[in-house]
Design a protein around this motif. Structure first.
Motif, short mmCIF file in Angstrom:
data_model
loop_
_atom_site.label_atom_id
_atom_site.label_comp_id
_atom_site.label_asym_id
_atom_site.label_seq_id
_atom_site.Cartn_x
_atom_site.Cartn_y
_atom_site.Cartn_z
N ASP A 172 5.35 -25.17 -11.34
CA ASP A 172 4.96 -26.54 -10.98
C ASP A 172 5.72 -27.60 -11.78
OD1 ASP A 172 3.64 -25.62 -13.26
OD2 ASP A 172 2.02 -27.08 -13.05
N ASP A 173 6.76 -27.20 -12.52
CA ASP A 173 7.62 -28.17 -13.22
C ASP A 173 8.77 -28.55 -12.30
OD1 ASP A 173 6.08 -28.08 -15.48
OD2 ASP A 173 7.24 -26.48 -16.41
N VAL A 174 8.87 -29.84 -11.98
CA VAL A 174 9.84 -30.31 -11.00
C VAL A 174 10.70 -31.41 -11.59
CG1 VAL A 174 10.15 -31.22 -8.65
CG2 VAL A 174 8.14 -29.83 -9.18
N ILE A 175 12.02 -31.25 -11.46
CA ILE A 175 12.98 -32.27 -11.86
C ILE A 175 13.84 -32.61 -10.64
CG2 ILE A 175 14.92 -32.86 -13.35
CD1 ILE A 175 12.33 -32.62 -14.89
N VAL A 176 13.93 -33.89 -10.30
CA VAL A 176 14.72 -34.33 -9.15
C VAL A 176 15.71 -35.38 -9.63
CG1 VAL A 176 14.63 -34.98 -6.72
CG2 VAL A 176 12.58 -34.08 -7.82
N GLY A 177 16.98 -35.19 -9.30
CA GLY A 177 18.02 -36.13 -9.71
C GLY A 177 18.62 -36.86 -8.52
N PHE A 178 18.98 -38.14 -8.73
CA PHE A 178 19.51 -38.97 -7.64
C PHE A 178 20.72 -39.77 -8.11
CE2 PHE A 178 15.04 -38.34 -6.80
CZ PHE A 178 14.99 -38.10 -5.43
N GLU A 179 21.58 -40.04 -7.16
CA GLU A 179 22.71 -40.94 -7.43
C GLU A 179 22.26 -42.40 -7.41
OE1 GLU A 179 27.01 -42.20 -5.41
OE2 GLU A 179 25.82 -40.56 -4.56
N ARG A 180 21.31 -42.72 -6.51
CA ARG A 180 20.91 -44.11 -6.30
C ARG A 180 19.43 -44.30 -6.62
NH1 ARG A 180 24.19 -45.24 -0.59
NH2 ARG A 180 26.28 -44.88 -1.47
N GLU A 181 19.14 -45.41 -7.26
CA GLU A 181 17.76 -45.69 -7.66
C GLU A 181 16.86 -45.85 -6.45
OE1 GLU A 181 15.23 -48.96 -10.33
OE2 GLU A 181 17.36 -49.29 -9.90
N ASP A 182 17.37 -46.49 -5.38
CA ASP A 182 16.55 -46.71 -4.19
C ASP A 182 16.10 -45.39 -3.59
OD1 ASP A 182 15.50 -48.40 -1.97
OD2 ASP A 182 16.98 -47.26 -0.81
N ASP A 183 17.00 -44.40 -3.55
CA ASP A 183 16.61 -43.08 -3.05
C ASP A 183 15.51 -42.47 -3.92
OD1 ASP A 183 18.36 -43.11 -0.97
OD2 ASP A 183 19.86 -41.82 -1.89
N ALA A 184 15.64 -42.62 -5.23
CA ALA A 184 14.66 -42.05 -6.15
C ALA A 184 13.29 -42.65 -5.93
CB ALA A 184 15.12 -42.26 -7.59
N ARG A 185 13.23 -43.95 -5.78
CA ARG A 185 11.93 -44.61 -5.60
C ARG A 185 11.31 -44.26 -4.24
NH1 ARG A 185 10.77 -47.83 -9.66
NH2 ARG A 185 12.46 -48.64 -11.00
N ARG A 186 12.12 -44.19 -3.19
CA ARG A 186 11.59 -43.83 -1.88
C ARG A 186 11.11 -42.38 -1.88
NH1 ARG A 186 14.76 -43.36 2.03
NH2 ARG A 186 16.79 -43.55 0.96
N PHE A 187 11.87 -41.50 -2.54
CA PHE A 187 11.46 -40.09 -2.60
C PHE A 187 10.17 -39.93 -3.39
CE2 PHE A 187 11.33 -35.91 -4.58
CZ PHE A 187 11.56 -35.08 -3.50
N LEU A 188 10.03 -40.67 -4.48
CA LEU A 188 8.82 -40.56 -5.30
C LEU A 188 7.59 -40.96 -4.49
CD1 LEU A 188 7.55 -39.96 -8.02
CD2 LEU A 188 8.07 -42.30 -8.72
N ASP A 189 7.69 -42.05 -3.72
CA ASP A 189 6.57 -42.47 -2.87
C ASP A 189 6.29 -41.42 -1.79
OD1 ASP A 189 6.31 -44.79 -4.32
OD2 ASP A 189 7.55 -45.99 -2.96
N ALA A 190 7.36 -40.89 -1.18
CA ALA A 190 7.19 -39.89 -0.13
C ALA A 190 6.61 -38.60 -0.69
CB ALA A 190 8.52 -39.63 0.56
N MET A 191 7.04 -38.19 -1.88
CA MET A 191 6.52 -36.97 -2.48
C MET A 191 5.05 -37.13 -2.83
SD MET A 191 7.91 -34.69 -5.71
CE MET A 191 7.91 -36.05 -6.88
N ARG A 192 4.69 -38.29 -3.33
CA ARG A 192 3.28 -38.51 -3.66
C ARG A 192 2.41 -38.37 -2.42
NH1 ARG A 192 4.06 -42.81 -6.14
NH2 ARG A 192 3.95 -42.06 -8.30
N ALA A 193 2.86 -38.96 -1.29
CA ALA A 193 2.09 -38.85 -0.05
C ALA A 193 2.08 -37.42 0.47
CB ALA A 193 2.69 -39.80 1.00
#
Length: 304
Positions: free
Chosen positions: A114-135
């Motif tokens: 359950d340890d998850v690390i996600v890396g992104f090139e762009r901050e906008d992608d990271a923020r959208r993914f974080l919201d989508a992952m939470r949902a």
């Protein structure tokens, strides 16, 4: 897996990191969804029945058995396997689809249990993914820890970009017992550095202290052989490039603990520092790298 993460941060366009922490994962897994995932891959009803009985066995506490419709029975031998199956369908497949359809830049994801690390090139992608992952997790009775889940600027260009904006050094993150740091090589180039997490080292030293107390009157040779196994096991995992200082500090602390308990064996204190250092040289392995650089490990090719 850890080498794959290091290589991705070092060679891919990773500028932002999501350090995700799933809150009470093994206690929050939906057994209903888990059985549906298992039925998708397992055709033998007897195996499914055994797993179902395992999940419904309950927990014995203060003489009372409690049964819940959530959780995989944290601590049982089958929990890590069931947890991996659950997150494979809930997170892994979904994240890969999100990367293909929604990411506008590069994206990497590494998960261990359950340890998850996600890396992104762009901050906008990271923020959208974080919201989508939470949902996404909430659909399957899981949630991200509000305090431990973080989005940080991290990668080859993080230090330079933050310096231009008048900010301090990039934050660090922890994964599998290591703290990951944006550092510099002797040539001034970006170098991803790993060092032993401070809390992990303190916990290990505390365990050694307790065990040494029970072995205080053992022969010195037996104590030395036991400590050799403990220190050698610690080095076998944590002896990675850039971690030599933490290994040296760990060995030094073990020597200090050994001296302390030898001094308590009798009123005649002959456990001088010179003597204990000599014993350490005879029994304890010295810190050195046990693992190659991640780029070297992944550069290995088959002769064919």
């Amino acid at each position: 897996m850890m080498d794959a993460l290091c290589l991705a941060i070092d060679q891919r366009r990773v500028n932002w990191i999501i350090d995700a922490d799933i809150q009470n994962f093994f206690g929050a897994v939906s057994q209903e969804w888990l059985l549906r995932f298992l039925e998708y891959r397992i055709g033998d009803k007897r195996i499914l029945g055994l797993i179902q009985k395992w999940l419904r066995a309950g927990i014995l506490e203060d003489g009372v058995v409690t049964v819940d419709d959530r959780g995989t029975g944290q601590g049982s031998v089958i929990s890590p396997l069931l947890g991996n199956i659950y997150l494979h369908y809930v997170l892994d497949l979904w994240a890969n689809r999100w990367r293909q359809r929604d990411a506008t830049g590069e994206m990497i994801i590494v998960r261990y249990a359950d340890d998850v690390i996600v890396g992104f090139e762009r901050e906008d992608d990271a923020r959208r993914f974080l919201d989508a992952m939470r949902a996404r997790l909430e659909e399957f009775t899981l949630s991200l820890h509000p305090d431990k889940t973080r989005l940080i600027e991290f990668g080859r260009l993080a230090a330079t970009n933050r310096k231009k904006r008048g900010l301090g050094k990039p934050e660090t993150f922890a994964f599998l017992g290591f703290t990951f740091i944006c550092g510099e090589s002797r040539r001034g180039q970006f170098q991803l550095q790993r060092k032993t997490r401070g809390d992990r080292m303190r916990k290990k030293l505390q365990d050694i202290k307790v065990e040494l107390r029970g072995r205080m009157h053992w022969p010195i040779s037996e104590q030395g052989k036991w400590l050799r196994q403990i220190v050698g096991g610690h080095f076998a995992y944590f002896a990675v490039p850039t971690n030599i200082r933490a290994l040296t500090a760990f060995r030094y602390q073990v020597i200090g603990l050994w001296q302390r308990w030898l001094r308590r064996r009798s009123q005649k204190d002959n456990a001088t520092w010179a003597r204990i250092v000599k014993l350490a040289d005879d029994y304890l392995p010295k810190p050195r790298n046990h693992h190659p650089w991640p780029s070297v490990r992944f550069a290995v090719k088959h002769p064919r």
